[in-house]
Design a protein around this motif. Structure first.
Motif, PDB file in Angstrom:
ATOM      1  N   THR A  38       0.831  -1.204   0.000  1.00  0.00           N
ATOM      2  CA  THR A  38       0.000   0.000   0.000  1.00  0.00           C
ATOM      3  C   THR A  38       0.869   1.258   0.000  1.00  0.00           C
ATOM      4  O   THR A  38       0.586   2.231  -0.708  1.00  0.00           O
ATOM      5  N   THR A  39       1.927   1.248   0.785  1.00  0.00           N
ATOM      6  CA  THR A  39       2.832   2.398   0.830  1.00  0.00           C
ATOM      7  C   THR A  39       3.518   2.620  -0.509  1.00  0.00           C
ATOM      8  O   THR A  39       3.663   3.759  -0.977  1.00  0.00           O
ATOM      9  N   LEU A 234      -9.178   0.875  -3.194  1.00  0.00           N
ATOM     10  CA  LEU A 234      -9.080  -0.143  -2.148  1.00  0.00           C
ATOM     11  C   LEU A 234     -10.350  -0.193  -1.308  1.00  0.00           C
ATOM     12  O   LEU A 234     -10.812  -1.273  -0.914  1.00  0.00           O
ATOM     13  N   PHE A 235     -10.949   0.967  -1.051  1.00  0.00           N
ATOM     14  CA  PHE A 235     -12.166   1.076  -0.254  1.00  0.00           C
ATOM     15  C   PHE A 235     -13.321   0.320  -0.904  1.00  0.00           C
ATOM     16  O   PHE A 235     -14.010  -0.484  -0.259  1.00  0.00           O
ATOM     17  N   ILE A 236     -13.542   0.555  -2.211  1.00  0.00           N
ATOM     18  CA  ILE A 236     -14.683  -0.097  -2.866  1.00  0.00           C
ATOM     19  C   ILE A 236     -14.415  -1.584  -3.116  1.00  0.00           C
ATOM     20  O   ILE A 236     -15.349  -2.383  -3.195  1.00  0.00           O
ATOM     21  N   GLU A 237     -13.138  -1.963  -3.233  1.00  0.00           N
ATOM     22  CA  GLU A 237     -12.827  -3.377  -3.411  1.00  0.00           C
ATOM     23  C   GLU A 237     -13.027  -4.146  -2.103  1.00  0.00           C
ATOM     24  O   GLU A 237     -13.614  -5.238  -2.093  1.00  0.00           O
ATOM     25  N   ASP A 238     -12.586  -3.568  -0.995  1.00  0.00           N
ATOM     26  CA  ASP A 238     -12.681  -4.256   0.295  1.00  0.00           C
ATOM     27  C   ASP A 238     -14.123  -4.372   0.776  1.00  0.00           C
ATOM     28  O   ASP A 238     -14.513  -5.393   1.355  1.00  0.00           O
ATOM     29  N   ARG A 239     -14.926  -3.325   0.555  1.00  0.00           N
ATOM     30  CA  ARG A 239     -16.288  -3.313   1.100  1.00  0.00           C
ATOM     31  C   ARG A 239     -17.321  -3.941   0.178  1.00  0.00           C
ATOM     32  O   ARG A 239     -18.270  -4.557   0.643  1.00  0.00           O
ATOM     33  N   TRP A 240     -17.164  -3.730  -1.142  1.00  0.00           N
ATOM     34  CA  TRP A 240     -18.194  -4.194  -2.071  1.00  0.00           C
ATOM     35  C   TRP A 240     -17.643  -5.100  -3.177  1.00  0.00           C
ATOM     36  O   TRP A 240     -18.381  -5.520  -4.058  1.00  0.00           O
ATOM     37  N   ASN A 241     -16.348  -5.351  -3.166  1.00  0.00           N
ATOM     38  CA  ASN A 241     -15.719  -6.161  -4.210  1.00  0.00           C
ATOM     39  C   ASN A 241     -15.873  -5.525  -5.591  1.00  0.00           C
ATOM     40  O   ASN A 241     -15.978  -6.217  -6.597  1.00  0.00           O
ATOM     41  N   TYR A 242     -15.901  -4.186  -5.640  1.00  0.00           N
ATOM     42  CA  TYR A 242     -15.928  -3.459  -6.905  1.00  0.00           C
ATOM     43  C   TYR A 242     -14.509  -3.294  -7.430  1.00  0.00           C
ATOM     44  O   TYR A 242     -13.547  -3.293  -6.657  1.00  0.00           O
ATOM     45  N   GLY A 243     -14.382  -3.137  -8.754  1.00  0.00           N
ATOM     46  CA  GLY A 243     -13.072  -2.987  -9.371  1.00  0.00           C
ATOM     47  C   GLY A 243     -13.026  -1.828 -10.340  1.00  0.00           C
ATOM     48  O   GLY A 243     -13.764  -0.842 -10.211  1.00  0.00           O
ATOM     49  N   GLU A 244     -12.146  -1.945 -11.367  1.00  0.00           N
ATOM     50  CA  GLU A 244     -11.933  -0.851 -12.316  1.00  0.00           C
ATOM     51  C   GLU A 244     -13.209  -0.444 -13.042  1.00  0.00           C
ATOM     52  O   GLU A 244     -13.477   0.744 -13.217  1.00  0.00           O
ATOM     53  N   ARG A 245     -14.010  -1.424 -13.460  1.00  0.00           N
ATOM     54  CA  ARG A 245     -15.189  -1.108 -14.262  1.00  0.00           C
ATOM     55  C   ARG A 245     -16.197  -0.283 -13.472  1.00  0.00           C
ATOM     56  O   ARG A 245     -16.713   0.724 -13.957  1.00  0.00           O
ATOM     57  N   GLY A 354      -3.531   9.429   3.388  1.00  0.00           N
ATOM     58  CA  GLY A 354      -4.696   8.584   3.150  1.00  0.00           C
ATOM     59  C   GLY A 354      -4.350   7.105   3.230  1.00  0.00           C
ATOM     60  O   GLY A 354      -5.070   6.317   3.854  1.00  0.00           O
ATOM     61  N   GLY A 355      -3.232   6.714   2.600  1.00  0.00           N
ATOM     62  CA  GLY A 355      -2.827   5.313   2.649  1.00  0.00           C
ATOM     63  C   GLY A 355      -2.477   4.859   4.049  1.00  0.00           C
ATOM     64  O   GLY A 355      -2.816   3.742   4.459  1.00  0.00           O
ATOM     65  N   TRP A 356      -1.797   5.728   4.808  1.00  0.00           N
ATOM     66  CA  TRP A 356      -1.424   5.378   6.181  1.00  0.00           C
ATOM     67  C   TRP A 356      -2.671   5.221   7.048  1.00  0.00           C
ATOM     68  O   TRP A 356      -2.785   4.249   7.812  1.00  0.00           O
ATOM     69  N   LEU A 357      -3.619   6.150   6.941  1.00  0.00           N
ATOM     70  CA  LEU A 357      -4.855   6.065   7.724  1.00  0.00           C
ATOM     71  C   LEU A 357      -5.663   4.835   7.337  1.00  0.00           C
ATOM     72  O   LEU A 357      -6.238   4.156   8.195  1.00  0.00           O
ATOM     73  N   TYR A 358      -5.694   4.539   6.033  1.00  0.00           N
ATOM     74  CA  TYR A 358      -6.473   3.379   5.584  1.00  0.00           C
ATOM     75  C   TYR A 358      -5.861   2.088   6.109  1.00  0.00           C
ATOM     76  O   TYR A 358      -6.566   1.177   6.540  1.00  0.00           O
ATOM     77  N   LYS A 360      -4.259   1.742   8.799  1.00  0.00           N
ATOM     78  CA  LYS A 360      -4.510   1.693  10.240  1.00  0.00           C
ATOM     79  C   LYS A 360      -6.003   1.587  10.568  1.00  0.00           C
ATOM     80  O   LYS A 360      -6.367   1.518  11.753  1.00  0.00           O
ATOM     81  N   GLU A 361      -6.855   1.586   9.525  1.00  0.00           N
ATOM     82  CA  GLU A 361      -8.309   1.557   9.709  1.00  0.00           C
ATOM     83  C   GLU A 361      -8.750   2.725  10.605  1.00  0.00           C
ATOM     84  O   GLU A 361      -9.539   2.570  11.542  1.00  0.00           O
ATOM     85  N   ALA A 362      -8.221   3.916  10.305  1.00  0.00           N
ATOM     86  CA  ALA A 362      -8.421   5.071  11.174  1.00  0.00           C
ATOM     87  C   ALA A 362      -9.368   6.106  10.551  1.00  0.00           C
ATOM     88  O   ALA A 362      -9.170   7.298  10.696  1.00  0.00           O
ATOM     89  N   TYR A 363     -10.402   5.643   9.835  1.00  0.00           N
ATOM     90  CA  TYR A 363     -11.422   6.522   9.259  1.00  0.00           C
ATOM     91  C   TYR A 363     -10.795   7.651   8.433  1.00  0.00           C
ATOM     92  O   TYR A 363     -10.910   8.829   8.784  1.00  0.00           O
ATOM     93  N   PRO A 364     -10.126   7.331   7.337  1.00  0.00           N
ATOM     94  CA  PRO A 364      -9.440   8.375   6.560  1.00  0.00           C
ATOM     95  C   PRO A 364     -10.379   9.449   6.035  1.00  0.00           C
ATOM     96  O   PRO A 364     -10.011  10.623   5.981  1.00  0.00           O
ATOM     97  N   TYR A 365     -11.608   9.084   5.659  1.00  0.00           N
ATOM     98  CA  TYR A 365     -12.507  10.067   5.065  1.00  0.00           C
ATOM     99  C   TYR A 365     -13.012  11.072   6.089  1.00  0.00           C
ATOM    100  O   TYR A 365     -13.247  12.238   5.762  1.00  0.00           O
ATOM    101  N   ALA A 366     -13.174  10.652   7.331  1.00  0.00           N
ATOM    102  CA  ALA A 366     -13.549  11.602   8.381  1.00  0.00           C
ATOM    103  C   ALA A 366     -12.424  12.604   8.612  1.00  0.00           C
ATOM    104  O   ALA A 366     -12.663  13.810   8.775  1.00  0.00           O
ATOM    105  N   VAL A 367     -11.185  12.119   8.619  1.00  0.00           N
ATOM    106  CA  VAL A 367     -10.038  13.002   8.824  1.00  0.00           C
ATOM    107  C   VAL A 367      -9.893  13.974   7.657  1.00  0.00           C
ATOM    108  O   VAL A 367      -9.692  15.185   7.854  1.00  0.00           O
TER     109      VAL A 367
END
Length: 388
Positions: A38-39, A234-245, A354-358, A360-367
């Motif tokens: 990720t880094t 990464l967010f949409i892949e992990d939560r909904w299994n969405y990809g490039e399309r 953003g990558g570091w917060l993600y 760490k599962e530290a709510y990157p979008y809230a930050v």
């Protein structure tokens, strides 16, 4: 305002940003397939902006002295070579190298085109002209991911974009006249120091420029949105299994809403409401859209919230450029190049945070949304002082 030249500049920025945007759906997944962490993916996304940070002010100053057309031509040709090189890349080091070359080349085009628009527009027309350029960048940035995602190929889109950039170079070579008059160029250069170091850029802006609040708006708005861009695949892949399309269609919808606002309405909004209010509205919309992503529960809600954030972000850059070009005293190319340096710094640091917060599962979008809100409130008074 010369419509034929504005149309050509519109197409120029469109193809540059198309080449930038076309790799977004593939970049994270492609690097991931090569074993990148990720880094390392964040570094790959940031290096493009790192080169812009170093070279945008230099290219802007050179365009003030030697003309806009040479800088635009060199940028287009370099961008074409870099895109083809990226399509031929087989490992992480080669991806990093060609991504860096694309950043250097695009750093020549963006401030030079914006300065060209400032050269050929009046103060009243400036908002509309910058809005059109913003629409071109937004359209390319949004259609790029859509095309890259729908094609489902990791290298063909880059060859196509490289070919378009080559054609753009040839048309500019033959058809685009120079906009900068020699006597004006001499007047806008304060001294003969042509190469500006990053340290000098930030010292000049933070200590001497009354436009520092606008440069900070450029930084923080880009910082937050770049953090979103890095983590969103990464967010949409992990939560909904969405990809490039799926992501391609989301960006396509966002473009269908945001681009007409920039190209048709933004100039009128700037003349009616003023740059300051548009910037504050853009910051607020971006914060709301990013924060709402945490509550998304379907493809439709994801698309709506992403669109809200995208509209806010797309309002800010052309409005900022319009305001800076009206107030600068160091030359259009130099001032917009410095703005692009702050944009680039945001694109470097935003994905890293953003990558570091993600991770760490530290709510990157809230930050990230919180940073935008703090920017809006913190710069409320300084932006009013610029207006007054």
């Amino acid at each position: 305002m010369e419509k034929s030249r504005l149309l050509f500049l519109f197409l120029t920025l469109f193809f540059v940003m198309l080449g930038f945007g076309i790799i977004i759906p593939n970049l994270a997944y492609y690097a991931k397939d090569t074993g990148a962490t990720t880094t390392e993916i964040a570094i790959l996304m940031s290096i493009y902006s790192g080169m812009q940070l170093l070279f945008a002010p230099i290219w802007g100053r050179l365009s003030d002295k030697h003309g806009r057309k040479p800088a635009i031509l060199l940028g287009l040709l370099g961008n074409a070579v870099a895109l083809v090189g990226f399509g031929l890349a087989k490992d992480y080091v080669w991806l990093l190298t060609t991504r860096s070359a694309a950043g250097i080349a695009s750093a020549a085009v963006l401030p030079s085109v914006m300065a060209y628009v400032a050269d050929i527009t009046t103060s009243e027309e400036r908002g509309r002209g910058m809005g059109l350029m913003g629409a071109a960048m937004g359209l390319g940035f949004i259609l790029g991911p859509a095309i890259g995602g729908i094609m489902g190929s990791h290298n063909m889109p880059f060859f196509v974009a490289g070919g378009l950039s080559t054609l753009n170079f040839l048309f500019a070579l033959i058809l685009l006249p120079e906009s900068l008059q020699k006597d004006i160029a001499d007047e806008t250069i304060e001294d003969r120091h042509e190469w500006i170091s990053p340290r000098e850029i930030f010292r000049r802006t933070t200590l001497k420029s009354s436009l520092t609040p606008l440069f900070l708006v450029a930084f923080f708005s880009t910082f937050s949105f770049a953090g979103l861009e890095m983590t969103f695949p990464l967010f949409i892949e992990d939560r909904w299994n969405y990809g490039e399309r799926e992501m391609g269609w989301m960006f396509m919808f966002m473009g269908a809403i945001a681009v007409p606002i920039q190209g048709v309405l933004l100039g009128r909004l700037i003349n009616g409401l003023g740059e300051r209010r548009i910037i504050l509205i853009g910051l607020l919309l971006s914060a709301i859209g990013i924060a709402l992503l945490l509550n998304a529960y379907s493809f439709v809600t994801l698309t709506i919230y992403l669109t809200i954030a995208g509209i806010g972000n797309q309002l800010i850059r052309p409005t900022n450029a319009s305001w800076i070009s009206k107030r600068t005293q160091i030359g259009q190319g130099a001032a917009i190049g410095i703005m692009d340096a702050f944009l680039s710094l945001g694109r470097i640091l935003g994905p890293l945070l953003g990558g570091w917060l993600y991770a760490k599962e530290a709510y990157p979008y809230a930050v990230l949304a919180g940073i935008l809100l703090l920017t809006m409130f913190g710069l409320y008074i300084p932006l009013r002082r610029i207006k007054e």
